[in-house]
Design a protein around this motif. Structure first.
Motif, PDB file in Angstrom:
ATOM      1  N   ALA A  89      67.730 -46.025  66.702  1.00  0.00           N
ATOM      2  CA  ALA A  89      67.425 -45.756  67.949  1.00  0.00           C
ATOM      3  C   ALA A  89      66.095 -45.255  68.239  1.00  0.00           C
ATOM      4  CB  ALA A  89      68.464 -44.605  68.298  1.00  0.00           C
ATOM      5  N   VAL A  90      65.504 -45.145  69.379  1.00  0.00           N
ATOM      6  CA  VAL A  90      64.282 -44.621  69.700  1.00  0.00           C
ATOM      7  C   VAL A  90      64.586 -43.867  70.910  1.00  0.00           C
ATOM      8  CG1 VAL A  90      63.518 -46.546  70.933  1.00  0.00           C
ATOM      9  CG2 VAL A  90      61.621 -44.956  69.745  1.00  0.00           C
ATOM     10  N   LEU A  91      63.581 -42.688  71.007  1.00  0.00           N
ATOM     11  CA  LEU A  91      63.588 -41.960  72.149  1.00  0.00           C
ATOM     12  C   LEU A  91      61.865 -41.638  72.379  1.00  0.00           C
ATOM     13  CD1 LEU A  91      64.450 -39.948  74.501  1.00  0.00           C
ATOM     14  CD2 LEU A  91      64.331 -38.076  72.658  1.00  0.00           C
ATOM     15  N   ILE A  92      61.531 -42.374  73.765  1.00  0.00           N
ATOM     16  CA  ILE A  92      60.130 -42.302  74.003  1.00  0.00           C
ATOM     17  C   ILE A  92      60.038 -41.136  75.325  1.00  0.00           C
ATOM     18  CG2 ILE A  92      58.198 -43.337  74.895  1.00  0.00           C
ATOM     19  CD1 ILE A  92      59.426 -45.910  73.473  1.00  0.00           C
ATOM     20  N   SER A  93      59.643 -40.149  75.203  1.00  0.00           N
ATOM     21  CA  SER A  93      59.502 -39.075  76.372  1.00  0.00           C
ATOM     22  C   SER A  93      57.959 -38.999  76.897  1.00  0.00           C
ATOM     23  CB  SER A  93      59.998 -37.968  76.075  1.00  0.00           C
ATOM     24  OG  SER A  93      61.450 -37.894  75.646  1.00  0.00           O
ATOM     25  N   THR A  94      57.817 -38.816  78.056  1.00  0.00           N
ATOM     26  CA  THR A  94      56.265 -38.795  78.417  1.00  0.00           C
ATOM     27  C   THR A  94      56.389 -37.133  79.158  1.00  0.00           C
ATOM     28  OG1 THR A  94      56.340 -40.780  79.075  1.00  0.00           O
ATOM     29  CG2 THR A  94      54.733 -39.393  80.234  1.00  0.00           C
ATOM     30  N   PHE A  95      55.366 -36.392  78.974  1.00  0.00           N
ATOM     31  CA  PHE A  95      54.869 -35.154  79.344  1.00  0.00           C
ATOM     32  C   PHE A  95      53.800 -35.006  79.867  1.00  0.00           C
ATOM     33  CE2 PHE A  95      57.988 -35.117  75.543  1.00  0.00           C
ATOM     34  CZ  PHE A  95      59.055 -34.219  76.240  1.00  0.00           C
ATOM     35  N   ASP A  96      53.463 -33.920  80.729  1.00  0.00           N
ATOM     36  CA  ASP A  96      52.168 -33.662  81.341  1.00  0.00           C
ATOM     37  C   ASP A  96      51.371 -33.275  80.511  1.00  0.00           C
ATOM     38  OD1 ASP A  96      53.116 -34.976  83.669  1.00  0.00           O
ATOM     39  OD2 ASP A  96      53.611 -32.905  84.575  1.00  0.00           O
ATOM     40  N   SER A  97      51.618 -32.383  79.541  1.00  0.00           N
ATOM     41  CA  SER A  97      50.699 -31.518  78.553  1.00  0.00           C
ATOM     42  C   SER A  97      51.256 -31.481  77.431  1.00  0.00           C
ATOM     43  CB  SER A  97      50.095 -30.408  79.245  1.00  0.00           C
ATOM     44  OG  SER A  97      51.459 -29.592  79.348  1.00  0.00           O
ATOM     45  N   LEU A  98      50.480 -30.971  76.202  1.00  0.00           N
ATOM     46  CA  LEU A  98      50.861 -30.535  74.924  1.00  0.00           C
ATOM     47  C   LEU A  98      51.714 -29.321  75.104  1.00  0.00           C
ATOM     48  CD1 LEU A  98      47.868 -30.992  72.788  1.00  0.00           C
ATOM     49  CD2 LEU A  98      50.067 -32.221  72.567  1.00  0.00           C
ATOM     50  N   ALA A  99      51.460 -28.455  76.069  1.00  0.00           N
ATOM     51  CA  ALA A  99      52.298 -27.168  76.449  1.00  0.00           C
ATOM     52  C   ALA A  99      53.549 -27.577  76.677  1.00  0.00           C
ATOM     53  CB  ALA A  99      51.570 -26.253  77.491  1.00  0.00           C
ATOM     54  N   ASP A 100      53.814 -28.519  77.613  1.00  0.00           N
ATOM     55  CA  ASP A 100      55.084 -29.057  78.036  1.00  0.00           C
ATOM     56  C   ASP A 100      56.049 -29.491  76.904  1.00  0.00           C
ATOM     57  OD1 ASP A 100      54.666 -28.277  80.574  1.00  0.00           O
ATOM     58  OD2 ASP A 100      54.450 -30.354  81.240  1.00  0.00           O
ATOM     59  N   LEU A 101      55.306 -30.155  76.100  1.00  0.00           N
ATOM     60  CA  LEU A 101      55.812 -30.815  74.841  1.00  0.00           C
ATOM     61  C   LEU A 101      56.350 -29.736  73.895  1.00  0.00           C
ATOM     62  CD1 LEU A 101      56.832 -33.313  72.898  1.00  0.00           C
ATOM     63  CD2 LEU A 101      54.512 -33.461  72.115  1.00  0.00           C
ATOM     64  N   ASP A 102      55.347 -28.535  73.863  1.00  0.00           N
ATOM     65  CA  ASP A 102      55.941 -27.502  73.000  1.00  0.00           C
ATOM     66  C   ASP A 102      57.146 -26.973  73.629  1.00  0.00           C
ATOM     67  OD1 ASP A 102      53.910 -27.993  70.988  1.00  0.00           O
ATOM     68  OD2 ASP A 102      52.525 -26.390  71.777  1.00  0.00           O
ATOM     69  N   ALA A 103      57.190 -26.763  74.734  1.00  0.00           N
ATOM     70  CA  ALA A 103      58.258 -26.080  75.729  1.00  0.00           C
ATOM     71  C   ALA A 103      59.551 -26.817  75.200  1.00  0.00           C
ATOM     72  CB  ALA A 103      57.991 -25.868  76.822  1.00  0.00           C
ATOM     73  N   TYR A 104      59.092 -28.072  75.281  1.00  0.00           N
ATOM     74  CA  TYR A 104      60.520 -29.260  75.051  1.00  0.00           C
ATOM     75  C   TYR A 104      61.051 -28.944  73.699  1.00  0.00           C
ATOM     76  CZ  TYR A 104      62.685 -33.662  73.505  1.00  0.00           C
ATOM     77  OH  TYR A 104      63.151 -34.387  72.935  1.00  0.00           O
ATOM     78  N   LYS A 105      60.124 -29.040  72.895  1.00  0.00           N
ATOM     79  CA  LYS A 105      60.606 -28.740  71.397  1.00  0.00           C
ATOM     80  C   LYS A 105      61.317 -27.656  71.161  1.00  0.00           C
ATOM     81  CE  LYS A 105      56.671 -30.042  69.459  1.00  0.00           C
ATOM     82  NZ  LYS A 105      55.407 -30.417  68.453  1.00  0.00           N
ATOM     83  N   THR A 106      60.935 -26.449  71.946  1.00  0.00           N
ATOM     84  CA  THR A 106      61.801 -25.291  71.305  1.00  0.00           C
ATOM     85  C   THR A 106      62.940 -25.011  72.502  1.00  0.00           C
ATOM     86  OG1 THR A 106      60.287 -24.132  72.942  1.00  0.00           O
ATOM     87  CG2 THR A 106      59.479 -24.220  70.598  1.00  0.00           C
ATOM     88  N   ASP A 107      63.329 -25.968  73.319  1.00  0.00           N
ATOM     89  CA  ASP A 107      64.463 -25.916  74.168  1.00  0.00           C
ATOM     90  C   ASP A 107      65.737 -26.034  73.617  1.00  0.00           C
ATOM     91  OD1 ASP A 107      66.400 -26.042  76.178  1.00  0.00           O
ATOM     92  OD2 ASP A 107      64.896 -26.842  77.576  1.00  0.00           O
TER      93      ASP A 107
END
Length: 69
Positions: free
Chosen positions: A51-69
């Motif tokens: 399986a693979v998950l490819i997600s798109t984010f507007d910024s590194l800050a958004d990616l960081d927020a996602y990773k801690t959600d």
């Protein structure tokens, strides 16, 4: 735009768990506001990741927020 790619390989005999996991991945879109787009792929050939998950984010800050959600 930031693309985040994660791949998984499941142990043999865990198809039920894998299907539940993939269903959960598909359920992330629309729930986590930082995800701008998302693709979930399932392998149909042996020898590759399952399986693979490819997600798109507007910024590194958004990616960081996602990773801690």
């Amino acid at each position: 735009m930031i693309k985040h790619v994660v791949m998984w390989k499941f142990k043999p005999g865990t198809e039920k768990e894998m299907n539940e996991f993939i269903s959960g991945l598909r359920g992330l879109y629309g729930v986590i506001p930082q995800i701008r787009s998302q693709e979930v792929g399932v392998n149909c050939l042996e020898g590759n990741y399952d399986a693979v998950l490819i997600s798109t984010f507007d910024s590194l800050a958004d990616l960081d927020a996602y990773k801690t959600d």
